[in-house]
Motif scaffolding. Structure first.
Motif, PDB file in Angstrom:
ATOM      1  N   UNK A 349       0.790  -1.214   0.000  1.00  0.00           N
ATOM      2  CA  UNK A 349       0.000   0.000   0.000  1.00  0.00           C
ATOM      3  C   UNK A 349       0.823   1.264   0.000  1.00  0.00           C
ATOM      4  N   UNK A 350       2.079   1.175  -0.452  1.00  0.00           N
ATOM      5  CA  UNK A 350       3.013   2.299  -0.400  1.00  0.00           C
ATOM      6  C   UNK A 350       3.430   2.791  -1.787  1.00  0.00           C
ATOM      7  N   UNK A 351       2.677   2.452  -2.809  1.00  0.00           N
ATOM      8  CA  UNK A 351       3.096   2.775  -4.172  1.00  0.00           C
ATOM      9  C   UNK A 351       3.301   4.267  -4.376  1.00  0.00           C
ATOM     10  N   UNK A 352       2.538   5.093  -3.687  1.00  0.00           N
ATOM     11  CA  UNK A 352       2.641   6.545  -3.862  1.00  0.00           C
ATOM     12  C   UNK A 352       3.500   7.216  -2.797  1.00  0.00           C
ATOM     13  N   UNK A 353       4.132   6.417  -1.942  1.00  0.00           N
ATOM     14  CA  UNK A 353       4.941   6.964  -0.844  1.00  0.00           C
ATOM     15  C   UNK A 353       6.435   6.780  -1.123  1.00  0.00           C
ATOM     16  N   UNK A 354       7.227   7.640  -0.500  1.00  0.00           N
ATOM     17  CA  UNK A 354       8.671   7.429  -0.507  1.00  0.00           C
ATOM     18  C   UNK A 354       9.007   6.288   0.443  1.00  0.00           C
ATOM     19  N   UNK A 355      10.240   5.795   0.363  1.00  0.00           N
ATOM     20  CA  UNK A 355      10.655   4.733   1.284  1.00  0.00           C
ATOM     21  C   UNK A 355      10.539   5.188   2.728  1.00  0.00           C
TER      22      UNK A 355
END
Length: 506
Positions: A349-355
């Protein structure tokens, strides 16, 4: 595991509130404890308990000891699931190195207080310790070092996002779970089912060695050559049973190109889709991993999400065959080619987030939230003869999801007694999840668990540990339970690390 499944399903294009902890996520007979083990049993003549000396322990730590009266305690004690917010451990040791862990174990030994390790904090039981206990928080021990030969040494407090980002920088990968905030420690020790399981095996199958502080306070390095019985037990024997692991060394793989996908099916098709899916995965190539999510309702609904090691061109005919096996046309079908790291972020669920954002908000600087849920598991040991019974069981159960994570391929080619993880011949783990912590949710989850057990078998995945599970020793460990009990008795004869479902009590 055990994963942040709500994020997992949202990443796959659904706004539903399904799921849990980590995907993290058989057959044979137990072998004897090896005579080559170099450890000797610790004496069971344990001195009388003395009161816990927190000031002394604080002075011994390079890290930090947090007591109930200290600033930061309210945050330091938090686990992933708010269900456990009422737990108030006597102390939380935020350890910095193996010596700190040894000091904590020595304190627990001397004062006879319960002690439990915490890696990511995703355990289904929160802490194994009551309010009088000591939590050893390994979160600061999260370094990931990748050697030129492809081995990676990872601190036991590293979360999966830490692991995936560091390995991707080196062009490497590790089969593990799909929730970015799950800790590598608990995932590995329970086996480690994840999105690359069929291609590369379980997380524990890639383990080369580990450093562990056992119940006698000794720091040991274990591998196939050193302490081989303990090394066997650490690969699927469950977290907290034999000691506190401080670091793991894995053999990694070259990071592949991946294609992620989802097939959404119409309501009322669960029985047909499940029948076709279980038939298809039995002969699917290792490169294809799938998970089938069944959501309760009137009627129940389902979708299949997965990962293919390769390009969209290679995936397309496989999806066509899968759809043909179900006899049902999906209402939505899509696939996306991604790098290894981007695929792991998509599942989490992190596709749009930075690491950096793809980390916890409750005890870090990220944006990922905690989740309230009640959950347990079963293991789909063989294909269901009547998939309609499964569909009937989920009818009317709004808010409940059962997620079937396939565990064949490379994971199935390891013997059931070669490691402590016994479910090698199974089709999938079944994670039963309700996004509520109400008493009614516990009742509903247990009811589905028991009914599924009568249909698919009474196995269960220890990374979805369940304190109310009947005959839990056999359910978690199958033919390996007797050998695990012996290893536990050998390395922690005084029960320093004992908890409700310790292997020594199985």
């Amino acid at each position: 595991m055990a994963i942040g499944r709500r994020a997992f399903l949202q990443a796959a294009g659904l706004g539903v509130t399904a799921a849990a902890v980590a995907a993290c996520a058989p057959g044979g007979s137990p072998g004897p404890v090896s005579s080559t083990t170099s450890a000797t049993p610790t004496t069971t003549t344990r001195p009388p308990a003395v009161p816990a000396d927190w000031n002394k322990l604080r002075g011994q730590l390079a890290g930090k000891l947090v007591l109930p009266q200290d600033d930061g305690y309210a945050t330091a004690k938090l686990a992933y699931n708010p269900l456990f917010d009422s737990r108030n451990p006597a102390a939380v040791a935020q350890v910095a190195n193996p010596s700190d862990v040894q000091a904590c174990v020595a304190q627990a030994y001397a004062s006879r207080i319960p002690i439990a390790a915490r890696s990511g904090g995703h355990s289904y039981t929160g802490y194994s310790t009551p309010d009088s206990g000591l939590v050893v928080d390994l979160g600061a021990m999260k370094d990931v070092q990748v050697a030129p030969d492809g081995t990676a040494t990872i601190g036991a407090g590293a979360r999966l996002m830490d692991v995936y980002a560091a390995l991707a920088d080196a062009g490497r990968c590790l089969p593990a779970g799909s929730c970015p905030t799950v800790g590598i420690g608990g995932l590995t020790l329970g086996g480690g089912v994840g999105v690359l399981t069929t291609k590369y095996g379980l997380t524990c199958d890639k383990l080369v060695s580990a450093q562990i502080v056992t119940g006698d306070g000794k720091l040991r390095t274990v591998s196939k050559q050193q302490e081989p019985d303990l090394f066997w037990a650490l690969r699927g024997g469950g977290g907290g049973n034999f000691g506190i692991v401080t670091s793991f060394t894995f053999q990694t793989e070259e990071a592949p190109q991946l294609t992620v996908f989802q097939l959404q099916f119409p309501g009322g098709s669960v029985a047909d889709v499940l029948g076709g899916w279980q038939q298809f995965i039995g002969s699917a190539p290792d490169e294809l991993w799938t998970t089938m999510a069944i959501s309760g309702g009137n009627p129940p609904t389902c979708h299949i999400t997965g990962c293919f090691v390769g390009t969209q061109g290679g995936l397309t005919p496989l999806l066509n065959n899968l759809i043909s096996a179900t006899g049902t046309q999906p209402t939505n079908r899509y696939s996306l080619s991604k790098s290894y790291l981007d695929a792991m972020k998509w599942f989490g669920g992190c596709a749009s987030y930075s690491n950096a954002q793809c980390t916890p908000s409750w005890n870090g600087n990220g944006v990922l939230k905690r989740e309230s849920f009640t959950a347990t598991s079963r293991v789909l040991s063989k294909p269901l003869s009547d998939t309609g019974k499964f569909a009937e069981l989920m009818t009317g159960r709004n808010g409940m999801d059962v997620l079937l994570d396939s565990i064949g391929g490379a994971a199935a080619r390891v013997g059931a007694t070669d490691t402590a993880f016994p479910h090698r011949g199974a089709l999938a783990t079944a994670q039963i999840y309700q996004g509520s912590t109400a008493a009614s949710a516990r009742t509903a989850v247990s009811e589905v668990r028991d009914n599924l057990g009568s249909v698919i078998g009474d196995g269960a995945y220890v990374n979805y540990i369940d304190q109310s599970l009947p005959d839990w020793g056999t359910a978690y460990y199958g033919p390996n339970v007797a050998r695990l009990r012996k290893v536990g008795q050998q390395y922690d004869p005084d029960g320093v690390l004992s908890f409700a479902q310790s292997v020594t009590k199985a």
